[in-house]
Design a protein around this motif. Structure first.
Motif, PDB file in Angstrom:
ATOM      1  N   GLN A  84      17.523  77.044  21.074  1.00  0.00           N
ATOM      2  CA  GLN A  84      16.314  76.222  20.938  1.00  0.00           C
ATOM      3  C   GLN A  84      15.469  76.253  22.194  1.00  0.00           C
ATOM      4  O   GLN A  84      14.233  76.251  22.129  1.00  0.00           O
ATOM      5  N   HIS A  85      16.122  76.307  23.343  1.00  0.00           N
ATOM      6  CA  HIS A  85      15.367  76.326  24.595  1.00  0.00           C
ATOM      7  C   HIS A  85      14.579  77.619  24.760  1.00  0.00           C
ATOM      8  O   HIS A  85      13.535  77.641  25.433  1.00  0.00           O
ATOM      9  N   LEU A  86      15.061  78.695  24.136  1.00  0.00           N
ATOM     10  CA  LEU A  86      14.412  79.997  24.285  1.00  0.00           C
ATOM     11  C   LEU A  86      13.212  80.184  23.362  1.00  0.00           C
ATOM     12  O   LEU A  86      12.281  80.931  23.689  1.00  0.00           O
ATOM     13  N   LEU A  87      13.206  79.523  22.221  1.00  0.00           N
ATOM     14  CA  LEU A  87      12.189  79.780  21.205  1.00  0.00           C
ATOM     15  C   LEU A  87      10.784  79.451  21.694  1.00  0.00           C
ATOM     16  O   LEU A  87      10.538  78.384  22.280  1.00  0.00           O
ATOM     17  N   TRP A 121      15.980  82.129  31.690  1.00  0.00           N
ATOM     18  CA  TRP A 121      17.389  82.423  31.439  1.00  0.00           C
ATOM     19  C   TRP A 121      18.289  81.384  32.107  1.00  0.00           C
ATOM     20  O   TRP A 121      19.271  80.930  31.518  1.00  0.00           O
ATOM     21  N   ALA A 122      17.972  81.010  33.324  1.00  0.00           N
ATOM     22  CA  ALA A 122      18.790  80.030  34.045  1.00  0.00           C
ATOM     23  C   ALA A 122      18.722  78.660  33.381  1.00  0.00           C
ATOM     24  O   ALA A 122      19.733  77.967  33.245  1.00  0.00           O
ATOM     25  N   GLU A 123      17.520  78.268  32.954  1.00  0.00           N
ATOM     26  CA  GLU A 123      17.369  76.970  32.291  1.00  0.00           C
ATOM     27  C   GLU A 123      18.155  76.931  30.981  1.00  0.00           C
ATOM     28  O   GLU A 123      18.817  75.930  30.661  1.00  0.00           O
ATOM     29  N   ALA A 124      18.085  78.021  30.209  1.00  0.00           N
ATOM     30  CA  ALA A 124      18.797  78.068  28.934  1.00  0.00           C
ATOM     31  C   ALA A 124      20.308  78.073  29.150  1.00  0.00           C
ATOM     32  O   ALA A 124      21.046  77.358  28.467  1.00  0.00           O
ATOM     33  N   ALA A 125      20.770  78.860  30.127  1.00  0.00           N
ATOM     34  CA  ALA A 125      22.202  78.962  30.386  1.00  0.00           C
ATOM     35  C   ALA A 125      22.806  77.644  30.842  1.00  0.00           C
ATOM     36  O   ALA A 125      23.993  77.385  30.634  1.00  0.00           O
ATOM     37  N   ALA A 126      21.992  76.799  31.465  1.00  0.00           N
ATOM     38  CA  ALA A 126      22.478  75.491  31.919  1.00  0.00           C
ATOM     39  C   ALA A 126      22.905  74.611  30.754  1.00  0.00           C
ATOM     40  O   ALA A 126      23.616  73.619  30.947  1.00  0.00           O
ATOM     41  N   ARG A 127      22.503  74.984  29.540  1.00  0.00           N
ATOM     42  CA  ARG A 127      22.828  74.195  28.349  1.00  0.00           C
ATOM     43  C   ARG A 127      24.064  74.706  27.613  1.00  0.00           C
ATOM     44  O   ARG A 127      24.363  74.268  26.510  1.00  0.00           O
ATOM     45  N   THR A 166      27.711  83.946  32.751  1.00  0.00           N
ATOM     46  CA  THR A 166      27.857  85.029  31.775  1.00  0.00           C
ATOM     47  C   THR A 166      26.707  85.029  30.779  1.00  0.00           C
ATOM     48  O   THR A 166      26.117  86.076  30.486  1.00  0.00           O
ATOM     49  N   VAL A 167      26.364  83.866  30.260  1.00  0.00           N
ATOM     50  CA  VAL A 167      25.261  83.769  29.312  1.00  0.00           C
ATOM     51  C   VAL A 167      23.944  84.127  29.991  1.00  0.00           C
ATOM     52  O   VAL A 167      23.116  84.871  29.439  1.00  0.00           O
ATOM     53  N   ARG A 209      19.494  87.970  30.464  1.00  0.00           N
ATOM     54  CA  ARG A 209      18.651  88.804  31.319  1.00  0.00           C
ATOM     55  C   ARG A 209      18.695  90.263  30.857  1.00  0.00           C
ATOM     56  O   ARG A 209      17.667  90.935  30.798  1.00  0.00           O
ATOM     57  N   VAL A 210      19.899  90.749  30.510  1.00  0.00           N
ATOM     58  CA  VAL A 210      20.041  92.147  30.089  1.00  0.00           C
ATOM     59  C   VAL A 210      19.358  92.385  28.749  1.00  0.00           C
ATOM     60  O   VAL A 210      18.558  93.315  28.591  1.00  0.00           O
TER      61      VAL A 210
END
Length: 326
Positions: free
Chosen positions: A275-278, A287-293, A314-315, A320-321
């Motif tokens: 949801q954070h990425l959409l 990427w960092a903000e989304a991974a924090a969730r 890892t996420v 990023r990749v």
């Protein structure tokens, strides 16, 4: 090893009939035979299903993929359509087990495989999954490899499959055939969290047989990939892993599918990350903000607290990749 009978079936009706009488289905046997040798499982009857017509991979009418339950891991990983449409599946399979095992193990069996928890496989240890009501030795034992998500007071064992993480991310469906006919179950509902019944691991009715796993059609272009973090590079189960699929159009993320392995009692879908990425533009900050969730609701144990941070990294790395900002 306890005595057992063996029967080989030639059609699905015959298989379901044998299964409904208590027989255990076996194909590659890469997990069940080990458990029988270790006296963890004692099936009275083995039903050999290797002769069933469940070994094809086909493109569905809507552009998804249907992978037969008896397709081997090697066959699925090498299939041109799998590699082209959903490389995350190929990558997850190729990072699993050894080449010899991948040549034997099937997609259905890989999905059904039981945990690699050392206490589950040690018949002298307390394990609610193996012997309901006996307790969980992992809770207060050495639990470095155990789950931090989806756990209960009765079980903290992780699900070991890599490709199941990819299936969870892609929101696959499991096709089943049983005495009452055919049905489909969303992959997210097929593998069960332990709760207070950790011995019940799948949404299966008596005698039901997996016939296929279907991947739905997703918007194109779609980039996907699988990252696995483990103690060694060969034949090792994940400490954590990430399956990511992104649809980016016009510089904006329109669809996101993310799941994690090695950290949950089942392959762990990450809807908060998705949801954070959409609607956002790919960036290092995103990427960092989304991974924090990733670790909302995590319950780390004494020896696996490191998995909280490891999962985030890892996420973030795999976003990023796949997102193209590596």
């Amino acid at each position: 090893m306890h005595p057992f009978s063996y029967t080989r079936v030639s059609d699905t009706h015959e298989a379901v009939t044998a299964g409904s009488r208590g027989g255990r289905y076996i194909a590659g046997g890469t997990t069940l035979v080990d458990l029988m040798r270790e006296n963890v499982e004692h099936p009275g009857t083995l039903v050999d299903i290797t002769g069933l017509p469940l070994g094809e991979i086909t493109v569905t009418e809507r552009g998804g993929l249907r992978i037969g339950a008896l397709v081997t891991m090697s066959e699925a990983a090498a299939h041109a359509k799998v590699r082209t449409l959903y490389p995350v599946i190929s990558e997850a399979l190729e990072l699993s087990a050894s080449a010899q095992l991948r040549n034997m193990a099937t997609i259905g069996g890989n999905t059904m495989q039981r945990t690699r928890c050392t206490y589950f496989r040690d018949v002298s240890a307390d394990c609610n999954k193996r012997e309901p009501g006996s307790g969980c030795a992992a809770l207060h034992g050495f639990n470095r490899s155990h789950a931090i998500l989806g756990t209960s007071d009765d079980c903290v064992a992780t699900h070991p499959s890599d490709v199941a993480v990819a299936f969870a991310a892609l929101e696959a469906r499991v096709h089943l055939l049983g005495p009452d006919g055919e049905r489909q179950v969303q992959f997210a509902d097929f593998l069960l969290r332990p709760g207070n019944t950790p011995d019940r691991e799948q949404e299966l009715r008596r005698g039901e047989l997996i016939t296929a796993v279907e991947i739905p059609s997703l918007p194109r272009p779609l980039r996907s990939g699988y990252l696995k973090v483990r103690d060694r590079q060969s034949y090792e189960f994940a400490l954590t892993s990430a399956a990511v699929a992104l649809h980016v159009r016009g510089g904006v993320i329109r669809e996101a599918r993310v799941a994690a392995g090695g950290v949950g009692t089942v392959p762990w879908k990450l809807p908060a990350v998705e949801q954070h990425l959409l609607g956002e533009r790919p960036s290092e900050a995103l990427w960092a903000e989304a991974a924090a969730r990733t670790t909302d609701g995590a319950r780390p144990l004494k020896h696996n607290r490191f998995k909280v941070e490891l999962l985030k990294r890892t996420v973030e790395r795999q976003l990023r990749v796949v997102g193209g900002t590596k």
